[in-house]
Scaffold this active site. Structure first.
Site, PDB file in Angstrom:
ATOM      1  N   GLY A 161       2.593   9.285  24.201  1.00 54.25           N
ATOM      2  CA  GLY A 161       2.790   8.613  25.342  1.00 54.25           C
ATOM      3  C   GLY A 161       1.804   9.538  26.470  1.00 54.25           C
ATOM      4  O   GLY A 161       1.987  10.722  26.373  1.00 54.25           O
ATOM      5  N   MET A 178       0.789  -1.266   0.114  1.00 49.98           N
ATOM      6  CA  MET A 178      -0.044   0.022  -0.098  1.00 49.98           C
ATOM      7  C   MET A 178       0.806   1.341  -0.118  1.00 49.98           C
ATOM      8  O   MET A 178       1.850   1.396   0.767  1.00 49.98           O
ATOM      9  CB  MET A 178      -0.887  -0.164   1.205  1.00 49.98           C
ATOM     10  CG  MET A 178      -1.687  -1.116   1.244  1.00 49.98           C
ATOM     11  SD  MET A 178      -2.779  -1.470   2.766  1.00 49.98           S
ATOM     12  CE  MET A 178      -1.580  -2.289   3.784  1.00 49.98           C
ATOM     13  N   ASP A 182      -5.821  12.118  26.767  1.00 52.65           N
ATOM     14  CA  ASP A 182      -4.624  12.736  27.450  1.00 52.65           C
ATOM     15  C   ASP A 182      -5.075  14.264  27.373  1.00 52.65           C
ATOM     16  O   ASP A 182      -4.629  14.939  28.352  1.00 52.65           O
ATOM     17  CB  ASP A 182      -3.531  12.580  26.710  1.00 52.65           C
ATOM     18  CG  ASP A 182      -3.106  10.980  26.667  1.00 52.65           C
ATOM     19  OD1 ASP A 182      -3.312  10.543  27.566  1.00 52.65           O
ATOM     20  OD2 ASP A 182      -2.683  10.625  25.549  1.00 52.65           O
TER      21      ASP A 182
END
Length: 316
Positions: A39, A28, A256
């Site tokens: 994180g 692809m 987050d």
């Protein structure tokens, strides 16, 4: 101004690209990859910086991926303090399928954190918390850290008289809560894991939130409901807050961003109710941002204003 420190024990270099269609056994052709430092705690620090809130990000960092990660944080002018470890910082991969609008996310495990490194990281954290008001520990733990790692972080926060905010999952969340926290933000799966029950109705969720308050030394539980908003649970009761209605582009970093909005508001002496509203606005502002892009401050402020107007109408 209130001082905020974030902790990320298992950060990730996030790589994002787009393809027309995801197909097996086919090479692809994808767009040029975009790299971002990711994180839980790191993302929270990045959002706080965009909101104009000074903070410091402490995180583990190793190998060539760690060098790239630190450079990306430098480019964003983030106040960061890497803790050097032996093994390479992990990578995560996300691909957006243009033909369907679907996002595929692949999260790789972190490299093992040696016992001596985990101990030294906690010692570094303790030395960094003088005059700190909020410590936000967020994200998964790497192999070797031990499921009691966040419990040790909680004890350090207590000794330093710092308000501890924890956003993680599994045994690490349960053991961290057994030691105590000021605020936690479980999603549905995490709420069910903590209580050992299935949340089948709204009233059942409220009972489970009350169970957490009764069974753990935690002051505030913010239960995120995705598009359904959030519950705020304290000793004063449980209240529901709706989320803004937005067309989601990408969910990466939305949780987050919600935590960042909450701690930003608390650090600026807003009430818990205002903090949850602004957290919802920040999460939704990231939802409308493409790929791994986090919120724009103006979007968060606009959505917060809309939510406050909605709350005024509901209270009449």
């Amino acid at each position: 101004m209130k001082k905020i420190v974030t902790l990320t024990a298992n950060p990730a270099l996030d790589i994002y690209s787009e393809v027309e269609k995801v197909e097996p056994e086919v090479k692809m052709r994808s767009e040029s990859p975009k790299k971002d430092p990711g994180g839980g705690g790191v993302n929270i620090s990045r959002v706080l910086h965009r909101l104009g809130q000074p903070n410091k990000a402490i995180y583990t960092c190793g190998g060539f991926t760690g060098d790239i990660f630190a450079k990306l944080l430098d480019d964003e002018h983030i106040n960061h303090e890497p803790f050097t470890v032996k093994n390479d910082l992990r990578q995560n991969f996300g691909v957006f399928e243009n033909s369907t609008g679907e996002l595929y996310r692949f999260g790789f495990p972190g490299a093992e954190l040696e016992e001596s490194e985990a101990t030294a990281l906690l010692e570094k954290l303790e030395k960094s918390l003088d005059d700190t008001d909020f410590l936000v520990a967020s994200g998964s733990l790497p192999p070797g850290a031990g499921t009691n790692f966040y419990a040790k972080v909680a004890r350090i926060a207590q000794e330093k008289k710092v308000k501890f905010i924890l956003d993680t999952s599994g045994k690490a969340l349960a053991e961290g809560l057994e030691q105590g926290a000021y605020l936690v933000k479980p999603n549905l799966d995490e709420l069910q894991d903590l209580t050992g029950q299935k949340a089948e109705t709204e009233e059942h969720r409220k009972e489970m939130l009350q169970k957490i308050l009764d069974n753990y030394p935690v002051e505030v539980v913010v239960h995120s409901l995705g598009p359904g908003g959030a519950f705020l649970a304290t000793k004063n009761g449980i209240k529901h807050f709706p989320a803004p209605k937005v067309k989601a582009s990408s969910s990466i970093g939305a949780g987050d961003s919600m935590v960042a909005g909450i701690v930003y508001s608390l650090a600026n002496k807003k009430s818990l109710e205002e903090a949850v509203l602004f957290g919802l606005a920040c999460g939704s502002a990231t939802l409308i941002s493409p790929g791994t892009e986090l919120l724009k401050k103006e979007d968060a402020e606009r959505l917060y204003k809309e939510l406050r107007e909605t709350q005024k109408q509901l209270s009449k």
